[in-house]
Design an enzyme around this catalytic site. Structure first.
Site, PDB file in Angstrom:
ATOM      1  N   ASP A   8      -6.687 -50.954   0.759  1.00 44.64           N
ATOM      2  CA  ASP A   8      -6.078 -50.837   2.079  1.00 44.64           C
ATOM      3  C   ASP A   8      -5.678 -49.386   2.287  1.00 44.64           C
ATOM      4  OD1 ASP A   8      -4.990 -52.020   4.579  1.00 44.64           O
ATOM      5  OD2 ASP A   8      -3.092 -51.296   3.792  1.00 44.64           O
ATOM      6  N   SER A   9      -5.488 -49.032   3.548  1.00 41.13           N
ATOM      7  CA  SER A   9      -5.066 -47.670   3.861  1.00 41.13           C
ATOM      8  C   SER A   9      -3.634 -47.400   3.421  1.00 41.13           C
ATOM      9  CB  SER A   9      -5.205 -47.405   5.359  1.00 41.13           C
ATOM     10  OG  SER A   9      -4.398 -48.310   6.094  1.00 41.13           O
ATOM     11  N   TYR A  40      -4.903 -45.166   9.215  1.00 44.02           N
ATOM     12  CA  TYR A  40      -6.301 -44.963   9.570  1.00 44.02           C
ATOM     13  C   TYR A  40      -6.548 -45.226  11.055  1.00 44.02           C
ATOM     14  CZ  TYR A  40      -8.210 -44.843   4.741  1.00 44.02           C
ATOM     15  OH  TYR A  40      -8.537 -44.510   3.454  1.00 44.02           O
ATOM     16  N   GLY A  41      -5.684 -45.991  11.699  1.00 46.54           N
ATOM     17  CA  GLY A  41      -5.956 -46.557  13.010  1.00 46.54           C
ATOM     18  C   GLY A  41      -6.344 -45.580  14.097  1.00 46.54           C
ATOM     19  N   CYS A  71      -8.127 -54.280   5.062  1.00 44.06           N
ATOM     20  CA  CYS A  71      -7.741 -53.350   6.122  1.00 44.06           C
ATOM     21  C   CYS A  71      -8.649 -53.640   7.315  1.00 44.06           C
ATOM     22  CB  CYS A  71      -7.925 -51.914   5.650  1.00 44.06           C
ATOM     23  SG  CYS A  71      -7.666 -50.652   6.926  1.00 44.06           S
ATOM     24  N   ASN A  72      -8.073 -53.998   8.445  1.00 40.12           N
ATOM     25  CA  ASN A  72      -8.863 -54.329   9.617  1.00 40.12           C
ATOM     26  C   ASN A  72      -9.595 -53.120  10.178  1.00 40.12           C
ATOM     27  OD1 ASN A  72      -8.379 -57.298  10.792  1.00 40.12           O
ATOM     28  ND2 ASN A  72      -6.534 -56.634   9.733  1.00 40.12           N
ATOM     29  N   THR A  73      -8.946 -51.964  10.183  1.00 43.07           N
ATOM     30  CA  THR A  73      -9.597 -50.768  10.710  1.00 43.07           C
ATOM     31  C   THR A  73     -10.815 -50.413   9.887  1.00 43.07           C
ATOM     32  OG1 THR A  73      -7.454 -49.932  11.504  1.00 43.07           O
ATOM     33  CG2 THR A  73      -9.256 -48.352  11.340  1.00 43.07           C
ATOM     34  N   GLU A 156       4.851 -48.094   7.194  1.00 41.73           N
ATOM     35  CA  GLU A 156       4.640 -47.139   6.099  1.00 41.73           C
ATOM     36  C   GLU A 156       5.884 -46.285   5.844  1.00 41.73           C
ATOM     37  OE1 GLU A 156       2.081 -46.478   3.946  1.00 41.73           O
ATOM     38  OE2 GLU A 156       1.038 -48.275   4.625  1.00 41.73           O
ATOM     39  N   CYS A 190      -3.920 -56.726  11.776  1.00 44.25           N
ATOM     40  CA  CYS A 190      -3.692 -55.582  10.894  1.00 44.25           C
ATOM     41  C   CYS A 190      -2.845 -56.102   9.748  1.00 44.25           C
ATOM     42  CB  CYS A 190      -2.971 -54.449  11.623  1.00 44.25           C
ATOM     43  SG  CYS A 190      -2.485 -53.080  10.529  1.00 44.25           S
ATOM     44  N   THR A 191      -3.240 -55.796   8.528  1.00 46.53           N
ATOM     45  CA  THR A 191      -2.531 -56.374   7.386  1.00 46.53           C
ATOM     46  C   THR A 191      -1.143 -55.790   7.186  1.00 46.53           C
ATOM     47  OG1 THR A 191      -3.720 -54.825   5.920  1.00 46.53           O
ATOM     48  CG2 THR A 191      -4.625 -57.052   6.175  1.00 46.53           C
ATOM     49  N   HIS A 192      -0.806 -54.731   7.931  1.00 47.67           N
ATOM     50  CA  HIS A 192       0.574 -54.232   7.914  1.00 47.67           C
ATOM     51  C   HIS A 192       1.507 -55.115   8.744  1.00 47.67           C
ATOM     52  CE1 HIS A 192      -1.285 -50.496   6.465  1.00 47.67           C
ATOM     53  NE2 HIS A 192      -0.079 -50.040   6.193  1.00 47.67           N
TER      54      HIS A 192
END
Length: 278
Positions: A8-9, A40-41, A71-73, A156, A190-192
């Site tokens: 993941d980012s 990354y988005g 990570c979706n992006t 983050e 988004c996994t965040h």
């Protein structure tokens, strides 16, 4: 050791990793968070592809025959190129999977009105990946999208737990819900975003379903391994978990990861200068 690699980012992929580890605890895992280059988005297609492919190659070097882009992006903007171009000439047994298709396969089952909203990063929304994938499985489903560019930085930075984050959560929810009064399901694409789930639900009517991806991806991976015994039988099964981050502030990463897994986590620092993108 042939562990499953999870990328993941940043720390968002830990929401997927936790779900996978709960469903498939027997396997060995290596997690890589590219925290130093997150988010990354808002980055370009080429940059997202480069960063993602660098991280995938690094996980391959850790003897991971299977890598999950949690990570979706990255799944939206890099997975197809990696699968169809970059993987050519590599060991054919290696696999890279994303999180968008497993989610698209089931998301329509959550909605009664057949109208859903997708909340994602700018990159994910602009890629139109969810619109295209969901159309394949649920052609009668109406899908609305809303980019939430400030949510990943909130997570983050650790600011998401503070009262000030509520303003930005409410702002994007108002925008997605204004697109249709019949939306009854919101996908956190988004996994965040699951880290914001409690606050998101607090700003929504009780009848709105809020769907996260962790359990969906975990069940899909379990099914994938059942259907591909030639890959599954080569995965090592000692229940080990190793964590790596590209930020030299490993204590901050360890703090977040320990909360996810309800146990102390000690990560290792890996510099992006060790990556090679061919």
């Amino acid at each position: 050791m042939q562990p499953i690699g999870i990328f993941d980012s940043g720390i968002g992929g830990l929401t997927v990793f936790r779900a996978i580890a709960e469903v498939l605890p027997q396997y060995d895992y290596v997690y890589l968070g590219d925290n130093s280059r997150a988010p990354y988005g808002n980055r370009s297609f080429n940059t997202i592809h480069q960063y993602t492919w660098e991280c995938v190659q690094w996980l391959f070097k850790q003897d991971c025959p299977l890598v999950i882009l949690a990570c979706n992006t990255a799944s939206a903007k890099a997975l197809r190129t990696i699968q169809q171009k970059d993987m050519q000439g590599l060991e054919p047994a290696k696999r890279v999977l994303g999180v968008i298709r497993p989610t698209a396969e089931v998301i329509g089952e959550y909605s009664t009105t057949k109208e859903i909203g997708v909340l994602g990063t700018t990159g994910t929304v602009q890629s139109q990946s969810y619109l295209l994938e969901i159309q394949k499985f649920f052609p009668d489903l109406k899908v609305y999208q809303q980019a939430c560019p400030l949510w990943v930085p909130l997570v983050e930075s650790g600011e998401y737990e503070k009262p000030g984050s509520d303003y930005f959560i409410q702002e994007y929810l108002d925008q997605i819900m204004a697109q249709s009064e019949h939306i009854d399901t919101l996908l956190l694409a988004c996994t965040h975003y699951p880290l914001l789930q409690d606050k998101i639900k607090a700003h929504l009517p009780a009848n709105i379903n809020v769907v996260t991806q962790g359990d969906i991806v975990a069940k899909s991976l379990a099914n994938y391994l059942q259907r591909h015994p030639e890959l599954e039988q080569n995965l090592s099964q000692q229940g080990s978990r190793r964590f790596f981050t590209t930020t030299d502030d490993t204590k901050d990463f360890d703090h977040h990861a320990s909360r996810f897994f309800s146990a102390p986590v000690t990560s290792s620092y890996v510099s992006v200068t060790e990556f090679s993108c061919k």
